[in-house]
Scaffold this active site. Sequence first.
Site, mmCIF file in Angstrom:
data_model
loop_
_atom_site.group_PDB
_atom_site.id
_atom_site.type_symbol
_atom_site.label_atom_id
_atom_site.label_comp_id
_atom_site.label_asym_id
_atom_site.label_seq_id
_atom_site.Cartn_x
_atom_site.Cartn_y
_atom_site.Cartn_z
ATOM 1 N N TYR A 37 0.847 -1.193 0.000
ATOM 2 C CA TYR A 37 0.000 0.000 0.000
ATOM 3 C C TYR A 37 0.889 1.251 0.000
ATOM 4 O O TYR A 37 1.481 1.598 1.013
ATOM 5 C CB TYR A 37 -0.893 -0.041 1.227
ATOM 6 C CG TYR A 37 -1.932 1.056 1.324
ATOM 7 C CD1 TYR A 37 -2.083 2.006 0.334
ATOM 8 C CD2 TYR A 37 -2.774 1.123 2.422
ATOM 9 C CE1 TYR A 37 -3.029 2.994 0.433
ATOM 10 C CE2 TYR A 37 -3.728 2.107 2.533
ATOM 11 C CZ TYR A 37 -3.847 3.047 1.538
ATOM 12 O OH TYR A 37 -4.780 4.038 1.640
ATOM 13 N N LYS B 169 -0.780 -1.163 -4.554
ATOM 14 C CA LYS B 169 -1.814 -0.124 -4.595
ATOM 15 C C LYS B 169 -1.081 1.189 -4.796
ATOM 16 O O LYS B 169 -0.410 1.671 -3.884
ATOM 17 C CB LYS B 169 -2.563 -0.144 -3.258
ATOM 18 C CG LYS B 169 -3.685 0.858 -3.069
ATOM 19 C CD LYS B 169 -4.330 0.595 -1.690
ATOM 20 C CE LYS B 169 -5.620 1.338 -1.437
ATOM 21 N NZ LYS B 169 -5.482 2.793 -1.331
#
Lengths: 316, 316
Positions: free
Chosen positions: A150, A178
């Site tokens: 992330y 991400k």
Amino acid sequence: MTDVATCTETVPMPLPAPSPFAGLSAFPLTPVRDGRLDEDAFAGLIDRLVAAGVDSIAPLGSIGCGPYFSPEDRAEVARLTVDRADGIPVTIGIGALSTRDVLTNAEAAAAAGAAALLLAPVSYHPLTETEVVELFRAVTSASGLPVIVYDNPTTTRFTFTTELYARLSEIEGIAAIKIPGLPLSPADWQERVAGIRQATGGRVAIGVSVDAYGAEGLIAGCDAWFSAIGGTIPAPMLAITRAIQAGEAERARELAVHPQPLWDLFSAHGGSLRVGAAIAEHLGLVTGDCLPAPLKGLSTEDKRRVASVIDDLGLS
Amino acid sequence: MTDVATCTETVPMPLPAPSPFAGLSAFPLTPVRDGRLDEDAFAGLIDRLVAAGVDSIAPLGSIGCGPYFSPEDRAEVARLTVDRADGIPVTIGIGALSTRDVLTNAEAAAAAGAAALLLAPVSYHPLTETEVVELFRAVTSASGLPVIVYDNPTTTRFTFTTELYARLSEIEGIAAIKIPGLPLSPADWQERVAGIRQATGGRVAIGVSVDAYGAEGLIAGCDAWFSAIGGTIPAPMLAITRAIQAGEAERARELAVHPQPLWDLFSAHGGSLRVGAAIAEHLGLVTGDCLPAPLKGLSTEDKRRVASVIDDLGLS
């Protein structure tokens, strides 16, 4: 996940659903009431996502305020989500300041039946690249679940380079990245996604975040849209996603322009968090200020403005 | 704390010791060994500070990595420190992401017998000014202990303005502000401290942090030097402090120039944390890498460089 040879394709190749790494991954809030996890409101948010038919559900991410909750509350959120997800894959945000808590959260997510883990390198002391790599190694070594890297520079103050994406993609267990959305032209988006795809050798899925750029990211070939607002208003974001998956990029762009006043509110208030909470309150999904302290909801005046934008846009 | 009328004085007026808001406040590391709090090493660090005669001891600040430890470990560190401090006032760092944890830490610090609380507005989602004010109000309402406002933009990503210092100084229970050191001229330092003193109406003590600027901050009229390196090498920092308290600014400046190679190492490695841990290791105060994961010690080569600087400077 995607073959290297497809890296310059402009039409995205969605992975077969259900997968936590393809299509619309919806990030719900974790509502608090009187200082405690509001399990009823949370259950209602999950039911709404199931009814809408999102591709995966990802609690305890940034809008889900994972790092603010105790390991016990986080385990409870993981269980609640999997129990109500009706078979939709669940990704659990496990980011925390200490590796110890990250591993505790990973274990609880696995015990609850999660399909994947989402890990942001949360920091107090800004982390070095070596520290971040070791953190991801610690989790992939300890857990059998696939891990989504992330990259959220606003909350973590850590800047990933494409070279670091490449390095992390070589770790067994890293399944997706991400990436933060950026205000790029369609051509620059395609070049960016193709560059990351090439650097990571097609070993990982790529997901876009920051909702204003979700459509352009998917059109440019991202596998997934990790959507904060999709956790509260799933239907319109799902319509955009489905249009792109059907190859109808122009229709998707038209659908994605419609919520522009909403993206403007996100910009004005430092992201989706406080506006998202105001939307949930306006739609009756949560009761009053629902963010964990010290986070606070918007002022009454700003909440009214959010409500009027939502009503004007006909979003619900 | 200090009379408004003295705000333009260039010779500092130290508060009568012992006080957590005057003189040298030493910030020890919280050493970890095999993933657990190394109580023996920590006790050794406290004993060293007591032997040196620092004015106060402040564990679980930034170099003490407070936010990385569980509430249970933090309570244990508070108890251990007060037990061994031999009457020297103890300030406990209580900063954490959630207000719930902050209040738990405040309660444990009070139960342990701490003299003051140090609170940095730790963030994942960047905080608004209103949220920061409410956080401080929550702590001062709940605890009878005086609170030090900890302004550390590097770790918290929150920027305090002088106006906000003024607003916080009006809250009953706020006793001091720990301001970040800056590379200013002596005249600009004096203007800065006088400005903060005036804005806060003399209601709070002012402490300087960032060790390279400790001497200049004290000379300019700060009441305290909140020193990270003073938690590991107290004697030289105490000598600088005592020279300033005796009105010998020039001698203090000479003493403060001596460790310049150390300040350069701090700059090269993003602050005092990893260099401080390497110094503690070199001096045999901790065993190997002592920082809580995901934080890591310096590389072997960088540790060797730190050791050689420490030896060359004759610091111990």
